[in-house]
Design an enzyme around this catalytic site. Structure first.
Site, PDB file in Angstrom:
ATOM      1  N   THR A 233      -8.475   0.629  16.708  1.00 21.41           N
ATOM      2  CA  THR A 233      -7.866   1.051  15.454  1.00 21.41           C
ATOM      3  C   THR A 233      -8.820   0.792  14.291  1.00 21.41           C
ATOM      4  OG1 THR A 233      -5.833   0.980  14.150  1.00 21.41           O
ATOM      5  CG2 THR A 233      -6.538  -1.108  15.108  1.00 21.41           C
TER       6      THR A 233
ATOM      7  N   LYS B 274     -12.448   3.532  14.864  1.00 26.85           N
ATOM      8  CA  LYS B 274     -12.184   4.700  15.724  1.00 26.85           C
ATOM      9  C   LYS B 274     -13.379   5.640  15.843  1.00 26.85           C
ATOM     10  CE  LYS B 274      -7.196   4.802  14.997  1.00 26.85           C
ATOM     11  NZ  LYS B 274      -6.014   5.581  14.676  1.00 26.85           N
TER      12      LYS B 274
ATOM     13  N   ASP C   7      -3.824   9.771  19.426  1.00 26.26           N
ATOM     14  CA  ASP C   7      -3.113   9.880  18.139  1.00 26.26           C
ATOM     15  C   ASP C   7      -2.559  11.292  17.961  1.00 26.26           C
ATOM     16  OD1 ASP C   7      -3.434   7.257  17.186  1.00 26.26           O
ATOM     17  OD2 ASP C   7      -5.428   7.713  16.411  1.00 26.26           O
TER      18      ASP C   7
ATOM     19  N   ALA D 130      -7.074  15.910   4.827  1.00 24.45           N
ATOM     20  CA  ALA D 130      -8.213  16.263   5.692  1.00 24.45           C
ATOM     21  C   ALA D 130      -8.978  15.011   6.109  1.00 24.45           C
ATOM     22  CB  ALA D 130      -9.129  17.246   4.964  1.00 24.45           C
TER      23      ALA D 130
ATOM     24  N   ALA E 146      -6.480  11.094  10.041  1.00 15.23           N
ATOM     25  CA  ALA E 146      -5.203  11.452  10.656  1.00 15.23           C
ATOM     26  C   ALA E 146      -5.058  12.969  10.742  1.00 15.23           C
ATOM     27  CB  ALA E 146      -4.051  10.855   9.845  1.00 15.23           C
TER      28      ALA E 146
ATOM     29  N   GLY F  16       6.536   9.245  10.617  1.00 11.86           N
ATOM     30  CA  GLY F  16       5.414   9.034  11.526  1.00 11.86           C
ATOM     31  C   GLY F  16       5.692   8.087  12.683  1.00 11.86           C
TER      32      GLY F  16
HETATM   33  P1  ATR Z   1      -6.565   8.560   7.253  1.00  6.33           P
HETATM   34  O1  ATR Z   1      -7.511   8.133   8.325  1.00  6.33           O
HETATM   35  O2  ATR Z   1      -5.317   7.730   7.179  1.00  6.33           O
HETATM   36  O3  ATR Z   1      -6.276  10.023   7.288  1.00  6.33           O
HETATM   37  P2  ATR Z   1      -8.508   8.909   5.156  1.00  6.33           P
HETATM   38  O4  ATR Z   1      -9.477   9.433   6.158  1.00  6.33           O
HETATM   39  O5  ATR Z   1      -8.987   7.949   4.114  1.00  6.33           O
HETATM   40  O6  ATR Z   1      -7.294   8.199   5.870  1.00  6.33           O
HETATM   41  O7  ATR Z   1      -7.814  10.178   4.422  1.00  6.33           O
HETATM   42  C1  ATR Z   1      -6.901  10.020   3.397  1.00  6.33           C
HETATM   43  C2  ATR Z   1      -6.329  11.390   3.027  1.00  6.33           C
HETATM   44  O8  ATR Z   1      -5.351  11.224   1.989  1.00  6.33           O
HETATM   45  C3  ATR Z   1      -7.353  12.352   2.469  1.00  6.33           C
HETATM   46  O9  ATR Z   1      -6.962  13.677   2.781  1.00  6.33           O
HETATM   47  C4  ATR Z   1      -7.251  12.082   0.955  1.00  6.33           C
HETATM   48  O10 ATR Z   1      -7.695  13.157   0.156  1.00  6.33           O
HETATM   49  P3  ATR Z   1      -9.260  13.230  -0.298  1.00  6.33           P
HETATM   50  O11 ATR Z   1     -10.009  13.747   0.884  1.00  6.33           O
HETATM   51  O12 ATR Z   1      -9.260  14.165  -1.448  1.00  6.33           O
HETATM   52  O13 ATR Z   1      -9.636  11.818  -0.674  1.00  6.33           O
HETATM   53  C5  ATR Z   1      -5.751  11.953   0.834  1.00  6.33           C
HETATM   54  N1  ATR Z   1      -5.327  11.217  -0.363  1.00  6.33           N
HETATM   55  C6  ATR Z   1      -5.251   9.877  -0.508  1.00  6.33           C
HETATM   56  N2  ATR Z   1      -4.774   9.564  -1.738  1.00  6.33           N
HETATM   57  C7  ATR Z   1      -4.551  10.734  -2.396  1.00  6.33           C
HETATM   58  C8  ATR Z   1      -4.054  11.084  -3.695  1.00  6.33           C
HETATM   59  N3  ATR Z   1      -3.699  10.136  -4.584  1.00  6.33           N
HETATM   60  N4  ATR Z   1      -3.951  12.397  -4.012  1.00  6.33           N
HETATM   61  C9  ATR Z   1      -4.295  13.334  -3.120  1.00  6.33           C
HETATM   62  N5  ATR Z   1      -4.770  13.070  -1.869  1.00  6.33           N
HETATM   63  C10 ATR Z   1      -4.894  11.791  -1.511  1.00  6.33           C
END
Ligand code: ATR
Length: 294
Positions: A67, A71, A107, A133, A136, A258
């Protein structure tokens, strides 16, 4: 639980790892099935993963979950990769068979299984809209594409990341992925949303917007375009009900959190390690006990 010289040991590599629900889920299933197995948390610091992966062979662990934050790095340290792990570039489950380590990603596949079991959603006949994107989103997009999703729309605050994920899907699968513009500051329904939500049957919220402690946040999708034909999954499980889920439900959608993905990624890891079908209800009950005790 009796530990003996014959006990098969598996566990989880992560940092921090003390909040993981996986030990409770897996050990409850081992107990229920009277399997001589034990699942142990391993706090593996950043920088320590390569040594930890070598120790899977050296200590004869039957397998581990991987985790945050390991990963992606784990995908470069195993001998083989499953198709979902290769494509997503991330491993959350390692299986040790005679010293050969295979990396899997349960996942996204766990997401698909929970979706099929809990919502009965059709994933291979209608497009999906994926919000986010990050890691997850990548796991979910890859799993949907590998399981026959015909098309998907990916929307992310940072459009380049959405474009990168679309490219991955388009270059490696039969699914057609396209970028949908982040709805702010566009008016609801603008920038392709009417067309996307008009054809989509599934909406998956993968961002951290709405996650504890930011429970007031939600992605600004045009809720007026949602209706009872949409199954909506918000991958957040803390809280178990988000503002996004409430707004989608008010628009007529069937909504899920989730927890199903969390449960089924574990169920699939259990199956990979033991070759047995675990008691899903026992794992679910253990998971809910952890969530309630949190
Ligand atoms: P995870 O592995 O949980 O998916 P991550 O790889 O850090 O975590 O991705 C977080 C996602 O949430 C991304 O799509 C991020 O958007 P950005 O690519 O623009 O950073 C999105 N995200 C997190 N906080 C956000 C916010 N306040 N507004 C819009 N998108 C957000």
């Amino acid at each position: 639980m009796e530990i003996s010289g014959k006990t098969s040991v598996c566990g989880i590599f992560g940092y921090p790892v003390e909040h993981s629900f996986s030990p409770a889920m897996h050990n409850a299933a081992f107990k229920e099935m009277s399997l001589d197995w034990a699942y142990v948390p391993f706090a593996v610091k950043p920088g320590g993963l390569a040594g930890a992966v070598r120790s899977i062979r050296n200590l004869n662990l039957t397998g581990v979950n991987v985790t945050v934050p390991h990963k992606q790095a784990a995908a470069g340290l195993v001998d083989r990769l499953s198709p979902a792990a290769r494509l997503s570039g991330a491993v959350n489950t390692i299986v040790n068979r005679g010293g050969v380590l295979t990396g899997h990603n349960t996942d996204g596949l766990g997401f698909v299984r929970s979706l099929e079991e809990e919502s009965g959603a059709e994933i291979n006949s209608v497009p999906a809209v994926i919000i986010g994107a990050g890691g997850a989103a990548r796991a979910v997009a890859v799993a949907l594409a590998l399981n026959g999703a015909p098309a998907m729309f990916i929307v992310n605050r940072t459009a380049e990341r959405a474009a990168g994920l679309c490219e991955l899907i388009n270059n490696n699968t039969g699914c057609r992925a396209s970028v949908l513009g982040w709805p702010e500051p566009y008016p609801p329904g603008g920038d392709g949303w009417a067309e996307a939500l008009g054809s989509a049957g599934l909406v998956v919220q993968t961002t951290s917007m709405g996650m504890h402690p930011n429970t007031g946040q939600f992605p600004p999708v045009p809720f007026n375009l949602l209706n009872k034909g949409h199954v909506v999954v918000d991958l957040i499980y803390n809280p178990g009900r988000t503002a996004f889920m409430n707004m989608c439900e008010a628009a007529g959608c069937r909504v899920y959190n989730g927890i199903g993905m969390l449960l089924h990624q574990g169920v699939m890891a259990f199956e990979l390690w033991t070759g047995r079908t675990p008691p899903v209800d026992v794992m679910r009950a253990a998971l809910y006990r952890c969530l309630e005790a949190r």
